[in-house]
Each structure stands twice: as structure tokens, then as C-alpha cells.
Design an enzyme around this catalytic site. Structure first.
Site, short mmCIF file in Angstrom:
data_model
loop_
_atom_site.label_atom_id
_atom_site.label_comp_id
_atom_site.label_asym_id
_atom_site.label_seq_id
_atom_site.Cartn_x
_atom_site.Cartn_y
_atom_site.Cartn_z
CG ASP A 1 41.04 31.03 43.11
OD1 ASP A 1 40.78 32.16 43.59
OD2 ASP A 1 41.31 30.06 43.82
CG HIS B 1 44.61 36.73 38.32
ND1 HIS B 1 45.20 36.24 37.18
CD2 HIS B 1 44.21 35.64 39.03
CE1 HIS B 1 45.17 34.91 37.20
NE2 HIS B 1 44.56 34.52 38.31
CG ASP C 1 45.77 47.58 35.99
OD1 ASP C 1 45.21 46.58 36.48
OD2 ASP C 1 45.17 48.46 35.33
#
Ligand code: 9MR
Ligand code: 9MR
Length: 721
Positions: A206, A532, A580
Site C-alpha cells: 500500500d 501483494h 502466491d
């Protein structure tokens, strides 16, 4: 005691009896399923799990074999041309609870011949190919550290440094569509002004920037340099060792990288004259969660400062106090700035000791909540004491319950919410005025924590230092943090078992695990690649790159806290709760606090003698006696004893002074001093120290005020006790 969110996440998940039985019913040696419902890509692993990168010649070399066989099996080590170069028998281990598998262990540690393309074969199954070589971790040392440059906010990531695939425009410099970070308002009612909080590292996948996690990560990055310095091996982390914009400026690159975040942490401090002056805002991030993918410069969300917290303020205090110590030889003005930020933070935290970030504050960014900050107080006090020697900070150290608590190193390791261990690591390795008995007690707390990790590793089929119920969000970071503690224990004692333990955790991260998968991008035949991340988001947009080499996935998390993990991993054994997939942020995100101990560990594992092997583990004992002291001067006698089994031929003894002492002359040795760091070398006639024998020399120096006796010494890079 693990607490807050962690205590929820650390509850042991119920092991699926069906899964265990299922594994046991498989006939003979089989390619084990990764986990119930796991994707085919992960299931297609060999039953012989090795460190897929390889092993260092002098280190432990073990592999885990997934098999239902009850009897020992024969293992064969084959070189690249298929010749069997070593063989032996595996040791049956039976059911391994964390992985839910039945396993055996092969140990080929005694084979030390370097080479590439080795394969370990057991009962018809072969491992992925791996190397045995001394420079095994050189690439990971720079890749894992380069992660931080990639994560930088507020600066263009230049193709000339990272290649065109990873280049991107600067993020969050107030250029549309970005709405930050040069003039960021607070959330409603938190403050009525804006703050320039540009720069720093994005936390993870993020675009949030969190002082709590930034503080511990910076501390670990700088600590990796300090450790290398104590070993006399800091050149490997020095100037022009990394591909960063500051290379060639005369400052070690690792410190340049950490400074990018330190500058940000100091920008997060509330200015004088405002309410909560000296505190640090807990975090700055988007007002709402953004979608995937999203390059940082394309983020159009408003950015907001969240209210100050005691935990963030103490992270700033600890990291900035460490900065004051470590950066002083390179930039004393910067060290002064850090020290004053640290002092202000400490004072503000004392005035606001219970301003806790709430767990509910997780819209658009993570909460990083923490309702117990006595451990952060201890860590910050330890750093401020190490930086200044002042009695107020010493009193804060010695009166803290964490100074004597048996729980400073918990079974779950240290982490962003559990920082008492960091205070212990500082006091165990940095000379302070603490009484010798205190230092001895603290050092033995480090070694007994390491003993705990070693015995847990010995009890498990995959030699993991975490307990079976310790597979929570970021478990790979926890594993790496435990390895840091083992490495420091090895430094303090010269006991090779600790180094072996630290190296063996690397085996786990690089493929010797329940899934037979390397969790580090680009290192190992079969590694994670879809972590991610909003920019390294190849899985959702083929024009974007995979994560760059050296990025560590968060790792197995038995709490299945994202939709894809919940969907695909139900019933998984704890150590197999990983997928994954880019959407699995609770098992497969990257984060600065996980890559920091990986980089620390890679630098440690890469270190070796010029002869190619591991660093020598010389055992030594030092006495340093001030023989005379007058108003501004002193003399001291130093005696170093060789307590090891072999002769020391040529020695270098190092220590640091904490009170600005300067050596002006010496006898029976040659001295060099760089800032606080002193290095003495043998003269020609006393270069050899036989086992049990000593070498003595003397120094004369200047001091002002206090003249604390150094207590931490290293002989040829290994700590003396
Ligand atoms: O991308 C976010 C990641 O960095 C966080 O660790 C995680 C948990 O706080 O949240 C991720 O964002 C998701 C959000 O929580 C829910 N909507 C989807 C978001 C992106 O996958
Ligand atoms: O590492 C954090 C983990 O300990 C928490 O359980 C989890 C949920 O609060 O958040 C993790 O940190 C994430 C942060 O909240 C947002 N940026 C990404 C971090 C790593 O996933």
C-alpha cells in the site's frame, strides 16, 4: 505475552486431522500436496526440500524429505555431472505438526566442496538444484537491501539504477493526481495545520507510511551496519555497494538508505508551539483504500495525518537516538539533529504516556495499533542512554520492568508491537555505563532466547524457530527476526551453534519449508512472485513488473485474513497457509519490517574471510583497565586473552568509546580511530597469541567529563566475552 491484534492472530488454529491422516495415507515418498485446496503451481514441488539457493561451505546443510516411510532412507548428494559425491541415511521425524506432513531429515553438513548444480536425491525424488559456495549470499545482501530504494516515496526511481521495468515517477510530491505528501492536513479535529511529510518508504504493497513500522525497520537497517562494523566488515555495506542515488558520496550506502526514512520520521514530529509538540503523528495514508494496481504517482486519494501516538513517538525516539550514535562519524550536524529529535520525542512521550492508536483506525491504511508501550519506552530509553550516557535515560532503563523481565524475548520473537528485545540487543552490544553484572545478565538473556529458538528448530521437521501457533501475519518476518537474535548470540559467545541456527532459518525462507517454495522473489528455482503490491502487480496487469529480486513475502498465516486465503486455504496446516497470489495480502504482502531483518541476515550470512569460509569464531576475553586518569586525560591497559583452541596469528581488537574519548598515543599496538570506533592491531613481535596466552598493550587518550570503560570488544571480528 503477545497482545493486541497479535493475541487474536496468535491463537493456535486447530490442526485438521483429516489432512494429517491424508498425508500419512500416501504410499511411500510422494510429492506432497501444499495444502488442501492450494493452487497447482504450489503443489508441484519436490518432496526433497532444500535451500534452493544453496549452502555455504562451512555451514549446516540439511534438507527435509516429505515421506510416509517409517524407516530411514538413503540420501545421495550428486554433483552437476550426476556423480554421487556423498551419501548417508535420513533420520525419520514422523508427523510434523506445523506443516501437517510426515518428514525425515537428511544432513550433509560434512560435505564442503564448493560447486553449482548439486542435487539431493532420496528414494527416487530429487531436490531442485542448488550451490555450495562461500559467496552464496552476496546477491541477496544487495537485493534485500535494494528493496528499500524501490519503496522510496517522494523521489523518481531511476531506470539507470533499477532498470526500465522498475523505474517510476516520484510518488506523493503534490503533483496531480497525487494530493500529498508535501502539505498534508490532519484528520478532522486532530490538527488545524498541514505538514510536509514527503519522502520515506512506502510501508508495503500500500502507499501508507507508518511511524511505528518505519521506526523498527530503520533501526534494523542501521543495526545491520552496526553489527557489520563490530565485525570489522562494514566495507561490504559501505559507499557504492548499492545502486542508490547517493552512491559515491563518501557515506555508507546502507546509512544513506536509512536516512531517507529517518528524514521522513523526523518530518512526522509535531512542531514546537502546537498541541502535542514533540510527539509523532502515528501515520499518514490515503483517506480510503485504493484498488490494485496503482502506481504511487497515480494515487488520487486525499492523504491525511492521523493523531499522534505514544508508540510512534517512541519509535522515532529510538531510531533517531541510534542515528545520533551511528551517523556521527559521517555527519555530526545530522547526528545532532537526530539527537534533538530523539530527546524531544522522549520528553513528549513521557508527558503523554498512553496515547494509543486504536485498532479501529484501518480505513485506507493499516491500524498498527498498540495499547502496551512500556516495551517501546524501554527500547527508546536504551537507545537514548547508549547515545548520551545520561543518568535520566539510564534510570528509565533500569527502572523499566522490561529490564529484568523474563519475557523480553517472547516465544513469538520481537516485532513492530513487541520491541523490548531491541532494547536488550542495544544494551548487550553497545558499550554503556551499565554495571558489568547487568551487561552479563542482559547478554545471557540474548543467548537464552537464542537457545530457545535452537531447541524449537531441533524439535521441528523444518527447523523453524517459531512455535506451531506462531504462523500469524508476517510469520516470515518473525522467523528472520529470531535469526537476528541467534546471530547476535553467536557474536557474543563465539558459539558456532548460533551461527548455524541463523543460517538454517535462511534455509527455511529459501525453500526448505512446508511448501517447498522460496519466499524471496528471484532467489531459488521456485520462488514467490506475485506478492501483494500496487506497482509490482504483474499478475493483474501484464505491463507491470513482478516484485524485484530480494522481496520477502509475509509468509504463512493460519488466520486466513483475506478473501482469497479464506477461499483457497481452508483447512491448511499452519506452516502451509500461504498462497502466491497478489490478492492474498494476509499471506503474500511485502513490508519494510520483513525485508529489514532479511537484509540484516543476508549481510550477516554473506560475511566471510578472504579465504572464502565463514568468519572466524575466535574466542577471547578482554580486560580494559584505566590505569591513570587526570582532568582531561587517561591511560589504559588492555589485555586480550585467546580463550579458543587454536593460535591467533595476527590480531585486530576493536571497541567503541561512548564519551568522545580520543586515543592520542599507544604502545605495543597500532591504533586507528574513526569517530567513536577504535581499532588496534598487533605489532610484529606480538602478532601470535597461543591458546590460553595473552597480548597486552596500552593507550593514552583524552576525554571530557566522563570516561566510561568500554565493555564490548571484538577480536578479528568476533565478539569477546
Ligand atoms: O492493500 C492493502 C494491504 O496493504 C493491507 O495490508 C490490507 C489489510 O489492511 O489491506 C489491503 O487493501 C485491501 C483492503 O483492506 C480491502 N479492499 C481491498 C484492498 C486491496 O486488496
Ligand atoms: O504486519 C501487520 C500485521 O502484524 C497486522 O496483523 C496486520 C493487520 O493489522 O497489518 C500488518 O501490516 C500491514 C499494514 O497494516 C498496512 N500495510 C501493509 C502491512 C503488511 O501487510
Amino acid at each position: 505475552m503477545p497482545r493486541t491484534t497479535a493475541s487474536l492472530l496468535r491463537r493456535p488454529p486447530r490442526l485438521s486431522a483429516a489432512l494429517l491422516t491424508g498425508a500419512l495415507l500416501l504410499g511411500g515418498l510422494a510429492t506432497a500436496p501444499a495444502a488442501a485446496g492450494a493452487p497447482a503451481a504450489v503443489a508441484a514441488t519436490t518432496a526433497v526440500r532444500v535451500n534452493q539457493v544453496g549452502y555455504v561451505p562451512d555451514g549446516p546443510k540439511r534438507a527435509t524429505v516429505v515421506t510416509t516411510a517409517a524407516q530411514a532412507l538413503t540420501w545421495q548428494l550428486r554433483n552437476a555431472s550426476g556423480t554421487v559425491v556423498a551419501s548417508g541415511s535420513t533420520v525419520p521425524r514422523g508427523a510434523d505438526a506445523p506443516s501437517g506432513q510426515s518428514v525425515q531429515v537428511a544432513d550433509f553438513s560434512s560435505y564442503r566442496t564448493t560447486g553449482t548444480g548439486y542435487v539431493l536425491a532420496v528414494d527416487g525424488s530429487s531436490s531442485t538444484p542448488f550451490d555450495i559456495r562461500a559467496d552464496l549470499y552476496d546477491a541477496l545482501r544487495s537485493d534485500a537491501m535494494a528493496f528499500f530504494h524501490h519503496q522510496r516515496s517522494g523521489i523518481a526511481i531511476d531506470a539507470s539504477l533499477v532498470g526500465s521495468a522498475y523505474a517510476r515517477p516520484a510518488g506523493h510530491l503534490g503533483i496531480a493526481p497525487n494530493k500529498g505528501d508535501v502539505s498534508v492536513p490532519c484528520q478532522a479535529a486532530v490538527c488545524d495545520y498541514t505538514q510536509d511529510v514527503r519522502g520515506g518508504w512506502y510501508d508495503a504493497g500500500d502507499h501508507g507510511k507508518y511511524v511505528v513500522n518505519g521506526g523498527i525497520s530503520t533501526w534494523l537497517v542501521v543495526n545491520s551496519f552496526e553489527r557489520a562494523e563490530r565485525a570489522g566488515k562494514e566495507a561490504a555495506l559501505g559507499d557504492s555497494t548499492l545502486r542508490i542515488p547517493e552512491r559515491g558520496n563518501g557515506v555508507p550506502d546502507v546509512l544513506d538508505e536509512a536516512r531517507w526514512e529517518l528524514d521522513f520520521l523526523m518530518r512526522m514530529q509535531v512542531p514546537e508551539g502546537k498541541p502535542y509538540a514533540g510527539m509523532a503523528f502515528h501515520k499518514i495514508h490515503d483517506a480510503a483504500w485504493t484498488g490494485m494496481p496503482l502506481r504511487p504517482d497515480q494515487d488520487a486519494q486525499p492523504r491525511e495525518l492521523h493523531r499522534p501516538s505514544t508508540a510512534a513517538t517512541l519509535n522515532l525516539a529510538a531510531a533517531a537516538a541510534q542515528c545520533a550514535r551511528v551517523y556521527r562519524p559521517y555527519d555530526s550536524a545530522y547526528a545532532d539533529r537526530c539527537l534533538s529529535a530523539a530527546r524531544r520525542a522522549w520528553t513528549a512521550a513521557q508527558a503523554n504516556p498512553a496515547l494509543h492508536a486504536p485498532s479501529s483506525d484501518s480505513t485506507g491504511g493499516g491500524a498498527y495499533e498498540d495499547a502496551r508501550v512500556t516495551d517501546e519506552f524501554y527500547w527508546a530509553a536504551a537507545e537514548l542512554y547508549a547515545a548520551t550516557g545520561e543518568s535520566a535515560y539510564r534510570d528509565a532503563v533500569t527502572s523499566s520492568s522490561w529490564h529484568t523481565s523474563a519475557d523480553a524475548f517472547s516465544a513469538y520473537g520481537f516485532g513492530w508491537a513487541d520491541t523490548a528485545a531491541l532494547g536488550r540487543l542495544v544494551l548487550a552490544t553497545v558499550p554503556t555505563g551499565l554495571p558489568a553484572s547487568d551487561v552479563t545478565r542482559i547478554r545471557s538473556s540474548v543467548t537464552s532466547a537464542a537457545d530457545g529458538y535452537l531447541s524449537r528448530m531441533a524439535a521441528q521437521g523444518y527447523a523453524v524457530p517459531v512455535p506451531a501457533d506462531g504462523y500469524f501475519w508476517g510469520s516470515n518476518g518473525e522467523v528472520a527476526n529470531d535469526a537476528v537474535v541467534m546471530a547476535v548470540a553467536g557474536e557474543l559467545t563465539g558459539d558456532a551453534r548460533y551461527r548455524a541456527g541463523a543460517l538454517e532459518t535462511m534455509d527455511y525462507l529459501l525453500g526448505r519449508n512446508a511448501l517447498g517454495l522460496s519466499y524471496v522473489t528471484g532467489h531459488g528455482e521456485s520462488s514467490s512472485q506475485n506478492q501483494h503490491h500496487r506497482f509490482w502487480a504483474h499478475q493483474v496487469d501484464a505491463s507491470l513488473p513482478h516484485p524485484p529480486a530480494g522481496s520477502l513475502a509475509g509468509g504463512p498465516n493460519s488466520a486466513l485474513q483475506d478473501p482469497i486465503a479464506a477461499e483457497k486455504l481452508t483447512g491448511c496446516a499452519p506452516a502451509a497457509c500461504y498462497i502466491d497470489h497478489i490478492d492474498s495480502y494476509s499471506t503474500n504482502e511485502v513490508a519494510v519490517n520483513w525485508n529489514a531483518p532479511l537484509a540484516w541476515l543476508a549481510a550477516y550470512a554473506a560475511e566471510r574471510t578472504s579465504a572464502g569460509g565463514e568468519p572466524p569464531t575466535a574466542t577471547c576475553a578482554v580486560t580494559y583497565t584505566v590505569t591513570n586518569a587526570w582532568n582531561t586525560g587517561f591511560t589504559a591497559n588492555v589485555t586480550v586473552k585467546n580463550t579458543g583452541p587454536t593460535a591467533v596469528d595476527g590480531w585486530q581488537l576493536t571497541w567503541t568509546y561512548q564519551d568522545g574519548q580520543r586515543v592520542t598515543s599507544a604502545w605495543n599496538t597500532t591504533v586507528t580511530q574513526n569517530g567513536t570506533a577504535v581499532s588496534t592491531r598487533n605489532a610484529d613481535w606480538n602478532r601470535t597469541i597461543a591458546p590460553g596466552a595473552t597480548a597486552s598493550f596500552g593507550v593514552q587518550g583524552t576525554y571530557s567529563g566522563t570516561n566510561t570503560t568500554p565493555t564490548v570488544f571484538a577480536l578479528n571480528g568476533s565478539a569477546c566475552v
